[in-house]
Design a protein around this motif. Structure first.
Motif, mmCIF file in Angstrom:
data_model
loop_
_atom_site.group_PDB
_atom_site.id
_atom_site.type_symbol
_atom_site.label_atom_id
_atom_site.label_comp_id
_atom_site.label_asym_id
_atom_site.label_seq_id
_atom_site.Cartn_x
_atom_site.Cartn_y
_atom_site.Cartn_z
ATOM 1 N N PHE A 70 0.844 -1.199 0.000
ATOM 2 C CA PHE A 70 0.000 0.000 0.000
ATOM 3 C C PHE A 70 0.880 1.249 0.000
ATOM 4 N N GLY A 71 0.587 2.160 -0.893
ATOM 5 C CA GLY A 71 1.327 3.412 -0.963
ATOM 6 C C GLY A 71 2.705 3.286 -1.574
ATOM 7 N N GLY A 72 3.048 2.098 -2.039
ATOM 8 C CA GLY A 72 4.385 1.887 -2.593
ATOM 9 C C GLY A 72 4.339 1.631 -4.084
ATOM 10 N N GLU A 73 5.228 0.793 -4.523
ATOM 11 C CA GLU A 73 5.325 0.438 -5.935
ATOM 12 C C GLU A 73 5.562 -1.061 -6.043
ATOM 13 N N ILE A 74 5.427 -1.597 -7.229
ATOM 14 C CA ILE A 74 5.642 -3.025 -7.429
ATOM 15 C C ILE A 74 7.124 -3.339 -7.260
ATOM 16 N N LYS A 75 7.403 -4.308 -6.388
ATOM 17 C CA LYS A 75 8.783 -4.701 -6.125
ATOM 18 C C LYS A 75 8.903 -6.216 -6.184
ATOM 19 N N GLY A 76 10.123 -6.674 -6.415
ATOM 20 C CA GLY A 76 10.385 -8.111 -6.455
ATOM 21 C C GLY A 76 11.360 -8.506 -5.354
ATOM 22 N N PHE A 77 10.997 -9.552 -4.605
ATOM 23 C CA PHE A 77 11.853 -10.057 -3.529
ATOM 24 C C PHE A 77 11.995 -11.567 -3.661
ATOM 25 N N GLN A 78 13.005 -12.094 -3.044
ATOM 26 C CA GLN A 78 13.203 -13.541 -3.068
ATOM 27 C C GLN A 78 11.929 -14.227 -2.589
ATOM 28 N N GLY A 79 11.582 -15.331 -3.254
ATOM 29 C CA GLY A 79 10.356 -16.045 -2.928
ATOM 30 C C GLY A 79 10.577 -17.230 -2.021
ATOM 31 N N VAL A 80 11.739 -17.284 -1.401
ATOM 32 C CA VAL A 80 12.028 -18.343 -0.428
ATOM 33 C C VAL A 80 12.422 -17.699 0.893
ATOM 34 N N CYS A 81 12.029 -18.354 1.967
ATOM 35 C CA CYS A 81 12.273 -17.808 3.305
ATOM 36 C C CYS A 81 13.759 -17.892 3.666
ATOM 37 N N PRO A 82 14.335 -16.815 4.180
ATOM 38 C CA PRO A 82 15.745 -16.853 4.596
ATOM 39 C C PRO A 82 16.004 -17.815 5.755
ATOM 40 N N HIS A 83 14.951 -18.231 6.449
ATOM 41 C CA HIS A 83 15.142 -19.119 7.594
ATOM 42 C C HIS A 83 15.517 -20.531 7.145
ATOM 43 N N ASN A 85 14.852 -21.641 3.604
ATOM 44 C CA ASN A 85 14.798 -21.714 2.143
ATOM 45 C C ASN A 85 13.459 -22.284 1.653
ATOM 46 N N ALA A 86 12.457 -22.316 2.515
ATOM 47 C CA ALA A 86 11.127 -22.806 2.137
ATOM 48 C C ALA A 86 10.441 -21.780 1.230
ATOM 49 N N PRO A 87 9.692 -22.252 0.249
ATOM 50 C CA PRO A 87 8.971 -21.316 -0.611
ATOM 51 C C PRO A 87 7.971 -20.487 0.199
ATOM 52 N N LEU A 88 7.826 -19.233 -0.176
ATOM 53 C CA LEU A 88 6.902 -18.336 0.522
ATOM 54 C C LEU A 88 5.558 -18.251 -0.200
ATOM 55 N N GLU A 89 5.244 -19.289 -0.923
ATOM 56 C CA GLU A 89 4.022 -19.323 -1.731
ATOM 57 C C GLU A 89 2.764 -19.098 -0.897
ATOM 58 N N THR A 90 2.727 -19.663 0.305
ATOM 59 C CA THR A 90 1.526 -19.524 1.131
ATOM 60 C C THR A 90 1.706 -18.501 2.242
ATOM 61 N N ALA A 91 2.727 -17.669 2.119
ATOM 62 C CA ALA A 91 2.943 -16.618 3.121
ATOM 63 C C ALA A 91 1.770 -15.650 3.104
ATOM 64 N N ASP A 92 1.535 -15.037 4.261
ATOM 65 C CA ASP A 92 0.462 -14.054 4.382
ATOM 66 C C ASP A 92 1.034 -12.659 4.108
ATOM 67 N N PHE A 93 0.285 -11.860 3.381
ATOM 68 C CA PHE A 93 0.699 -10.485 3.119
ATOM 69 C C PHE A 93 -0.502 -9.586 3.379
ATOM 70 N N ASP A 94 -0.330 -8.667 4.330
ATOM 71 C CA ASP A 94 -1.443 -7.785 4.694
ATOM 72 C C ASP A 94 -1.401 -6.441 3.977
ATOM 73 N N GLY A 95 -0.582 -6.366 2.959
ATOM 74 C CA GLY A 95 -0.460 -5.109 2.223
ATOM 75 C C GLY A 95 0.765 -4.321 2.634
ATOM 76 N N GLU A 96 1.419 -4.784 3.686
ATOM 77 C CA GLU A 96 2.643 -4.140 4.165
ATOM 78 C C GLU A 96 3.633 -5.175 4.690
#
Ligand code: FES
Length: 148
Positions: A70-83, A85-96
Motif C-alpha cells: 500500500f502506498g508503494g510500488e511493485i517490487k520483487g523479492f526472493q520467494g524463499v524464506c531466509p530461515h 529456504n522454504a517457498p513463501l508461496e503460502t505466506a500471508d501479506f497484509d499489504g505491508e
C-alpha cells in the motif's frame, strides 16, 4: 530507500555504463544496450498485480515474490524464506507485512527489511514495467539465508 543499493545499483550501473557509451560506440553501443535490456525477463502483465497484494512469479528459475505494498510500488523479492529456504508461496501479506507461515518471521515488503526477528532481509530484484508488462532482472541476485 531501504532497498539493497548494491543490487539495485548493479542493474542500474550496468545499464548506465552501456548508455553512457564507455568504450562502446555506434553499432556496438546499440548491441550493448540490447543485451542490457535482455537481462530483464518478462514475468506477467502489470494488471495482474494489485495494490496491497502479492503473487509469486518465476524468472530464470528464481522464485520471486512480486508485491505491491500500500502506498508503494511493485517490487520483487526472493520467494524463499531466509530461515529454511522454504517457498513463501503460502505466506500471508497484509499489504505491508509478509509473514512466513512456518515460523512467523516477518518482513516489510516496502523495503524487504526484517521485522521479527531482525535476522535477515529479503534479497530484492530489479523490476521494470514497460507497456503494461512487468520485467525482472535476476542477474547477480541471490536469495539471502539467515545465519540460523
Ligand atoms: S521457514 Fe520461514 S520463518 Fe521459518
Amino acid at each position: 530507500m531501504g532497498a539493497p543499493k548494491g543490487e539495485i545499483n548493479a542493474a542500474g550501473g550496468r545499464l548506465g555504463a552501456f548508455l553512457a557509451g564507455g568504450t562502446a560506440s555506434g553499432r556496438g553501443a546499440t548491441a550493448d544496450i540490447r543485451r542490457a535490456r535482455d537481462m530483464f525477463t518478462r514475468v506477467c502483465k502489470e494488471d495482474t498485480v494489485f495494490e496491497g497484494e502479492m503473487r509469486l512469479v518465476i524468472a530464470d528459475s528464481h522464485v520471486i515474490i512480486l508485491a505491491w505494498a500500500f502506498g508503494g510500488e511493485i517490487k520483487g523479492f526472493q520467494g524463499v524464506c531466509p530461515h529454511t529456504n522454504a517457498p513463501l508461496e503460502t505466506a500471508d501479506f497484509d499489504g505491508e507485512v509478509l509473514t512466513c507461515p512456518l515460523h512467523n518471521w516477518t518482513w516489510d515488503l516496502r523495503t524487504g527489511d526484517p521485522i521479527h526477528p531482525q535476522e535477515s532481509r529479503l534479497a530484492e530484484y530489479p523490476v521494470k514495467i514497460e507497456d503494461g508488462v512487468v520485467y525482472i532482472d535476476t542477474d547477480g541476485v541471490t536469495p539471502l539465508l539467515a545465519e540460523r
